[in-house]
Design an enzyme around this catalytic site. Structure first.
Site, PDB file in Angstrom:
ATOM      1  CE  LYS A   1      10.869  72.952  70.150  1.00  0.00           C
ATOM      2  NZ  LYS A   1      11.007  74.204  69.412  1.00  0.00           N
ATOM      3  CB  THR A   2       9.331  74.105  64.299  1.00  0.00           C
ATOM      4  OG1 THR A   2      10.330  74.201  65.321  1.00  0.00           O
ATOM      5  CG2 THR A   2       9.356  75.365  63.458  1.00  0.00           C
TER       6      THR A   2
ATOM      7  CG  ASP B   1       9.399  77.306  69.902  1.00  0.00           C
ATOM      8  OD1 ASP B   1       9.115  76.220  70.448  1.00  0.00           O
ATOM      9  OD2 ASP B   1      10.237  77.411  68.986  1.00  0.00           O
ATOM     10  CD  GLU B   2      12.785  75.309  72.495  1.00  0.00           C
ATOM     11  OE1 GLU B   2      12.606  74.683  73.563  1.00  0.00           O
ATOM     12  OE2 GLU B   2      13.334  74.807  71.496  1.00  0.00           O
TER      13      GLU B   2
ATOM     14  CD  GLN C   1      14.557  69.004  74.414  1.00  0.00           C
ATOM     15  OE1 GLN C   1      15.506  69.484  73.806  1.00  0.00           O
ATOM     16  NE2 GLN C   1      13.450  68.619  73.794  1.00  0.00           N
TER      17      GLN C   1
ATOM     18  NE  ARG D   1      19.476  67.680  71.524  1.00  0.00           N
ATOM     19  CZ  ARG D   1      18.230  68.043  71.265  1.00  0.00           C
ATOM     20  NH1 ARG D   1      17.986  68.886  70.291  1.00  0.00           N
ATOM     21  NH2 ARG D   1      17.224  67.566  71.968  1.00  0.00           N
TER      22      ARG D   1
END
Length: 679
Positions: free
Chosen positions: A37-38, A224-225, A255, A601
């Site tokens: 996504k970044t 973002d997020e 998330q 993770r």
């Protein structure tokens, strides 16, 4: 403006490419864990600039950590052929709001040199108000009051907007403190983190000309997020983006794990209802984990109802099955984990790439003791500790009062540090004068001295420190801010105080002060440094050295490791009993999302474990395997039974109705008749 790398689209998959080359109109990018996504967000910004849809400073990009903002800025700058005078507005909600607020502080009764206070200062201010209002802080703690204030601010409510139901005197008392708290902040020319965004929204709603200025400037808004945003953050974004409608929010509803901080998952799920014509793009290809890890996580999270839905996949191999183990107790769990690290993993992976993720921080104790015993290096990740140390906070307080004289909280912290005969009674006298006359503590102290109302012994120390404040403010005009810090530590007697103690602790504190001064060189001015200290986020950590990482699953979000251990998967602990009691099914879904975050993770190997008995508040209690274990797809799991037990079904196939009984770490005692006993 030219772009160095014309191939910035070449490394994108089809869905990523679609998300990058269609920047106009509202867009929700549902980005699974490890889906890049970044890269997509960065490439989208570069594409907007390359296609000349907007100048860099006409793009607003909001992140949730300073670390993420810096990383994005670095990536974007690397694509530009030459250094330009402006870059996109990149930062956290709070840092961008602080920038806007400094330009328009007068609109909410502040001036541009306002101080951003931290939690410790907030609590001290609330405690002072409680004393003045005769509120017993033993019955209503400042922490409890602050939690209410933060909750109201997250929901966009100033004191005048809060409605208290009849028959709730406690909340009415807290609201009264909230009113005095906001009034006092204005007198101090200060604001807390919640005010940064709330004040901006207030300005946008009450000053249409100012809002129009930013609406016209920000042609594109990227976030973002977004699943972690709260109500006031969502409103802030809506006000800025509603006209141009070019808003792109990236995140993962699976998330969303911060409801306890005020995060509203509905912001994400209802995005397309708020912004009509929203294009939803799902990034499902994962570049982090093996297929077994992804399939296990996807199988588990599919049990949630409140989600948009997606299924992660990868081109990588299936990889190792997730190992599932049962131990007798927490000590044996720590021993088992350490044995796996020592005997199997240490040869294959760096300790830095091994992490133990727990639901509750108390779980780390047994792992720490075990690692100390056998000599495995470890670090406990739990916050930005450097700026929380007493000597650093004292030094920063000196700088804050030099920066602006109305900072009463900084004044109160250091007025008698080192000791200069200014006791609590004198501070109280100054405080009461300030409250009565609506003056800052420094101005109050000056007036009391002028009227000869300060005790002779106190007068000497008070006059000296007030003169030093004025001297240091003059020094700041001629000296660098880090040079001023050295002067302050010397002339205040702070360095001498530590040197005179001549012990190891004081030596360590002196070293910390040297590190503080070294760090200040990285900032252009005092204002920038103080803002950095105030806005520093808990996830920005120093990761040097070969050590196993211990942290909570909440702290691990956004990180990745080759190997992840997930201990303590037991009913009452995970899902957490308190969460279930307070929020029921909503909490259960968030706990399941937390499990999803924990599993994803891991890049290569994952280990899940639970215990039969755990020490809880000084007593051994029976435990049951978490319901989440039953929800993991069997084809992706390898069960490692306790060898000394005669019936493996006892541990992994428990016939339990999770909707009955009293759920607590000890509720298994009430459910024993539901277990398939050992034959």
């Amino acid at each position: 403006m030219k772009i160095i790398k014309e191939n910035y689209l070449s490394n994108l998959n089809n869905k990523q490419n679609e998300a990058v080359i269609n920047p106009d109109g509202p867009c929700l990018i549902v980005a699974g864990a490890g889906s890049g996504k970044t890269k997509v967000l960065t490439s989208r910004v570069i594409h907007i600039i390359k296609e000349k849809k907007a100048w860099p400073n006409q793009i607003l990009c909001v992140t949730f950590t300073n670390k993420a903002a810096k990383e994005m800025q670095k990536r974007i700058a690397s694509f530009l052929e030459e250094k330009i005078s402006s870059l996109p507005w990149l930062g956290t909600f709070h840092s961008v709001s602080a920038k806007i607020l400094r330009r328009h502080a007068e609109a909410v009764g502040l001036n541009s040199r306002f101080t951003i206070i931290d939690q410790e200062d907030q609590l001290r201010l609330i405690k002072n108000i409680c004393k003045a209002e005769n509120i017993d802080v033993k019955k209503i703690s400042p922490q409890f009051i602050l939690a209410f204030i933060n909750q109201w601010k997250n929901k966009g409510m100033l004191p005048k907007n809060v409605i208290i139901k009849k028959g709730v005197p406690l909340e009415r008392a807290i609201l009264n403190v909230y009113k005095f708290y906001q009034e006092r902040l204005k007198i101090l020319n200060s604001c807390d983190f919640g005010d940064l965004i709330l004040h901006c929204v207030t300005i946008f709603e009450n000053e249409p000309d100012i809002l129009e200025l930013y609406i016209n400037n920000f042609k594109y808004v990227l976030v973002d997020e977004y699943q972690d945003s709260n109500y006031i953050q969502s409103k802030w974004l809506y006000l800025l983006a509603k006209k141009n409608n070019n808003i792109c929010c990236v995140g993962d509803d699976d998330q969303s794990i911060y409801s306890w901080r005020g995060a509203e998952i509905r912001n994400f799920l209802d995005f397309s209802k708020i912004f009509k014509g929203t294009k939803i793009i799902k990034l499902e290809q994962n570049y982090r984990s093996t297929q077994n890890i992804l399939s296990a996580a996807s199988g588990l999270i599919s049990k949630n109802n409140d989600r948009l839905g997606k299924k992660l996949w990868t081109d990588s191999k299936d990889g190792e099955l997730i190992k599932l183990a049962c131990y007798k107790n927490g000590r044996e769990e720590a021993t088992g984990v350490s044995d796996i690290i020592e005997q199997k993993l240490k040869k294959k992976y760096s300790l830095n790439n091994i992490s133990i993720l727990v639901r509750a921080i108390f779980q780390t104790r047994e792992f720490e003791e075990r690692f100390l015993k056998i000599g495995i290096g470890y670090r406990v990740i739990g916050g930005t500790k450097f700026y929380e140390r007493a000597e650093i906070k004292d030094s920063v307080a000196f700088l804050r009062i030099v920066n602006q004289k109305n900072d009463d909280l900084a004044f109160e912290r250091i007025i008698n540090v080192p000791k200069r005969s200014i006791g609590d009674s004198s501070v109280k006298q100054i405080y009461e004068w300030g409250r009565k006359n609506k003056k800052s503590l420094e101005d109050s102290a000056i007036e009391l001295l002028q009227q000869n109302k300060i005790k002779p012994k106190t007068k000497i120390g008070l006059v000296k420190i007030l003169n030093l404040f004025n001297k240091w403010r003059l020094d700041l005009r001629k000296k660098k801010h880090y040079e001023l810090m050295e002067i302050i530590l010397d002339e205040s007697g702070y360095s001498k105080m530590l040197k005179d103690k001549k012990d190891l602790e004081s030596e360590g504190r002196l070293e910390n002060l040297k590190e503080l001064i070294r760090g200040m060189h990285e900032f252009d001015n005092l204002q920038g440094f103080l803002e950095h200290v105030a806005l520093a986020t808990s996830i920005d950590q120093d990761w040097n050295g070969q050590k196993v990482n211990l942290m909570t699953m909440h702290a691990a979000k956004g990180l990745e490791f080759d190997v992840v251990f997930l201990p303590g998967w037991e009913e009452g602990l995970f899902p957490h009993q308190k969460s279930l009691e307070e929020k029921g099914d909503l909490a259960l879904e968030e706990e399941r999302r937390l499990a999803y975050v924990g599993i994803t993770r891991a890049k290569k190997e994952s280990f899940i474990s639970f215990v039969m008995n755990r020490m809880y508040r000084g007593e051994w209690v029976d435990s049951l395997a978490s319901r989440f274990i039953e929800e993991l797809p069997e084809k992706n799991i390898e069960k490692e039974e306790m060898k000394e037990q005669n019936n493996e079904d006892f541990f992994f196939n428990q016939d339990i109705d999770y909707n009955e009984g009293v759920r607590s770490p000890g509720w298994a005692r009430l459910q024993k008749n539901k277990l398939k006993r050992i034959k």
